[in-house]
Design a protein around this motif. Structure first.
Motif: not given
Length: 175
Positions: A128-137, A158-170
């Motif tokens: 989640w921290l990595q995702l938050a940092d990615l979104m800050a970028q 996003m999908n490198r972080l967790s497979e399918g995350l881009s589809q789950r991302y709210p």
């Protein structure tokens, strides 16, 4: 360039930012320690209470307790199974709690009302921290560039972080 950064690098950067310290009682700390992943409390002591990106406000422990107690979502066992550790700027919440996959992050859409169910994101707190940092970028890059190529880069990371995350991302990734 958008890229997933190591958690240690993100934490080191966040720990240099000015933020409001927050203390909680020993009893509250013990209750949280019994319910949340090992190391979570000390990490939040170090970096909590600050916005990482627009939809990623990491709460400090006092805010975590208050935010968890103040929300009325009886279907998701807030304060026993799930804890609100982060919020968005729109009232949504990021939750942390145990699942069949270990301690995981879930999302709570406040627009769904009191009957809302948590949406498992298949991320642990460090991811989640990595995702938050990615979104800050992304927020920084969007000031300079946008478009389909940027969305493709975001989706790939996003999908490198967790497979399918881009589809789950709210939230929408549209350019």
């Amino acid at each position: 360039m958008l890229a997933l950064r190591p958690v240690g690098q993100i934490v080191a950067e966040l720990s240099t930012r000015r933020r409001e310290p927050a203390a909680i009682s020993v009893t509250a700390r013990e209750a949280l320690a019994a319910s949340l992943p090992a190391g979570f409390l000390s990490l939040v002591d170090e970096i909590g209470g600050q916005e990482i990106a627009g939809d990623f406000m990491l709460l400090n422990l006092a805010q975590l307790l208050r935010e968890t107690a103040d929300r009325d979502h009886p279907l998701i066992a807030l304060g026993t199974q799930w804890w609100v550790f982060g919020t968005s700027g729109t009232g949504d919440a990021w939750l942390l709690g145990p699942t069949e996959h270990g301690d995981q992050v879930a999302f709570l859409d406040h627009d769904q009302g009191t009957d809302a169910l948590s949406i498992e994101m298949f991320l642990d707190f460090n991811q989640w921290l990595q995702l938050a940092d990615l979104m800050a970028q992304v927020e920084h890059v969007e000031q300079c560039a946008s478009g389909l190529a940027n969305v493709e880069k975001i989706t790939r990371e996003m999908n490198r972080l967790s497979e399918g995350l881009s589809q789950r991302y709210p939230y929408s990734l549209d350019a």
